[in-house]
Design an enzyme around this catalytic site. Structure first.
Site, PDB file in Angstrom:
ATOM      1  N   GLU A   1      67.755  62.818  41.055  1.00  0.00           N
ATOM      2  CA  GLU A   1      67.928  63.527  39.618  1.00  0.00           C
ATOM      3  C   GLU A   1      66.969  62.811  38.417  1.00  0.00           C
ATOM      4  O   GLU A   1      66.518  63.815  37.844  1.00  0.00           O
ATOM      5  CB  GLU A   1      69.312  63.387  39.183  1.00  0.00           C
ATOM      6  CG  GLU A   1      70.417  63.993  40.247  1.00  0.00           C
ATOM      7  CD  GLU A   1      70.353  65.499  40.076  1.00  0.00           C
ATOM      8  OE1 GLU A   1      69.608  66.143  39.115  1.00  0.00           O
ATOM      9  OE2 GLU A   1      70.797  66.125  40.956  1.00  0.00           O
TER      10      GLU A   1
ATOM     11  N   ASP B   1      72.170  71.970  33.496  1.00  0.00           N
ATOM     12  CA  ASP B   1      70.653  71.737  32.986  1.00  0.00           C
ATOM     13  C   ASP B   1      70.163  73.289  32.575  1.00  0.00           C
ATOM     14  O   ASP B   1      70.842  74.372  32.167  1.00  0.00           O
ATOM     15  CB  ASP B   1      69.985  71.212  34.166  1.00  0.00           C
ATOM     16  CG  ASP B   1      69.625  72.310  35.441  1.00  0.00           C
ATOM     17  OD1 ASP B   1      70.389  73.442  35.238  1.00  0.00           O
ATOM     18  OD2 ASP B   1      69.001  71.990  36.343  1.00  0.00           O
TER      19      ASP B   1
ATOM     20  N   TYR C   1      74.058  65.451  31.673  1.00  0.00           N
ATOM     21  CA  TYR C   1      73.832  66.240  33.172  1.00  0.00           C
ATOM     22  C   TYR C   1      73.599  65.438  34.412  1.00  0.00           C
ATOM     23  O   TYR C   1      74.127  65.515  35.195  1.00  0.00           O
ATOM     24  CB  TYR C   1      72.207  66.884  32.877  1.00  0.00           C
ATOM     25  CG  TYR C   1      71.782  67.275  34.321  1.00  0.00           C
ATOM     26  CD1 TYR C   1      72.433  68.709  35.008  1.00  0.00           C
ATOM     27  CD2 TYR C   1      70.906  66.707  34.912  1.00  0.00           C
ATOM     28  CE1 TYR C   1      71.924  68.793  36.005  1.00  0.00           C
ATOM     29  CE2 TYR C   1      70.388  67.137  36.020  1.00  0.00           C
ATOM     30  CZ  TYR C   1      70.944  68.234  36.737  1.00  0.00           C
ATOM     31  OH  TYR C   1      70.505  68.621  38.083  1.00  0.00           O
TER      32      TYR C   1
END
Ligand code: SF4
Length: 344
Positions: A35, A136, A118
């Site tokens: 991520e 996002d 996020y």
């Protein structure tokens, strides 16, 4: 109803998910690193970096203990180096405060450096199966279209509203598949730049603008601010088969990284003598440009063969072989590539 999208989305995702290494083995550590890498990098570009990173630093403990040079080398070319510095700070915190295991709640994840809303939502839902939203740019686009919302999605209050809407829809069961499904939909079907493929969309029946011209106009975004342009002169200084590098100050753009010596403004001969360099030969190199998020460097380059050189603090002479161990920012690629030719 928009609140009914979870079931068709999850079932579509399970049939259409693309295979990535962090999906095949979604351990918290792997999900977290992927991520962070994907925050500013396309998936295809990130893949080889991810594999290399996992081979070199397979656990949180390895990441916490890695030297800065190893870390920067693994990240070389990905840019936005504060991401990898924060990864390591967070890994050290996980070792000292969480017994070496990533915490499994959204709230605790948010306390770690480099993990925002996020990323906390993505790790909590994908790696730990917790009900949390991960919103996002892709998700904002899909939500703006689904609900025909023409407000500027970059405005915090509008982002917040759409995030709250996603939070209310994330299901108890398989929240990770829901979040990945909506992101995957944004990446492969509800495409940006006026290219939604509505006829292939599993949410067609739930979408306020499905198949309409209007879908192409959403989401609305205010024009980004213009980047500042900085003119810089870059010096490829060589002496006795070695090249001169300089360590940047620890804070700010590319903080603490090694670079080719450079200065703002156009070439001024004084810079060389200030750096203790007496040149025997100076030649102009090609111009180059590098775009950072807020600033653009427009660079003029010079090859300088030094007759005499007194090393100043923060400067270092490095051989071609040693250079491989230094993570030079990609901003200097035009000039560092010249070193592959026979200039040393
Ligand atoms: Fe996007 Fe079209 Fe699907 Fe609506 S129907 S979510 S606009 S791809």
């Amino acid at each position: 109803m928009i609140t009914d999208i979870a079931a068709p989305l999850v079932s579509w995702y399970r049939q259409h998910e693309r295979s990535f290494p962090w999906r095949e083995d979604p351990s918290p550590y792997r999900v977290w690193v992927s991520e962070i890498m994907l925050q500013q990098t396309r998936i295809e570009a990130a893949l080889p970096y991810f594999e290399r990173f996992m081979q070199a630093l397979p656990t949180v403990a390895d990441l916490a203990a890695a030297s800065e040079d190893v870390l920067l080398k693994l990240w070389e070319g990905l840019g936005y180096y504060s991401r990898v510095r924060n990864l390591q700070k967070a890994a050290q915190m996980i070792m000292s405060d969480f017994g070496g295991e990533l915490p499994d709640t959204y709230e605790q994840l948010l306390t770690l450096p480099g993990i925002g809303e996020y990323t906390a939502g993505a790790i909590a839902s994908i790696a730990f199966g917790k009900r949390a939203a991960a919103v996002d740019g892709n998700v904002l686009r899909v939500m703006a279209r689904l609900t025909d919302d023409a407000t500027d999605v970059m405005q915090p209050k509008n982002r917040k509203r759409l995030t709250a809407l996603v939070q209310s829809i994330v299901p108890e069961q398989h929240p990770g598949d829901f979040n990945q499904g909506i992101m995957e939909l944004g990446e492969t079907v509800c495409l940006p730049n006026a290219q939604p493929r509505c006829s292939e969309c599993p949410l067609f029946d739930y979408c306020a603008v499905a198949g309409l011209e209007r879908a192409r106009e959403l989401p609305t975004r205010a024009k980004p601010k213009q980047r500042r342009v900085e003119h810089r002169t870059v010096f490829l200084v060589v002496k006795d088969g070695k090249v001169l590098l300089r360590r940047r100050p620890p804070k700010g753009l590319l903080g603490g990284m090694w670079e080719l010596p450079n200065m703002e403004a156009n070439y001024l001969g004084d810079a060389l003598s200030d750096w203790g360099i007496q040149a025997s030969f100076i030649d102009r190199l090609p111009d180059s440009k590098h775009v950072f998020s807020h600033v653009e460097w427009h660079m003029t380059g010079y090859l300088v063969k030094a007759k005499r050189l007194t090393l100043q603090p923060d400067f270092q002479l490095v051989s071609k072989e040693e250079l491989a161990g230094y993570a030079l920012p990609t901003a200097f690629r035009t000039y560092s590539d010249i070193l592959k030719e026979d200039v040393l």
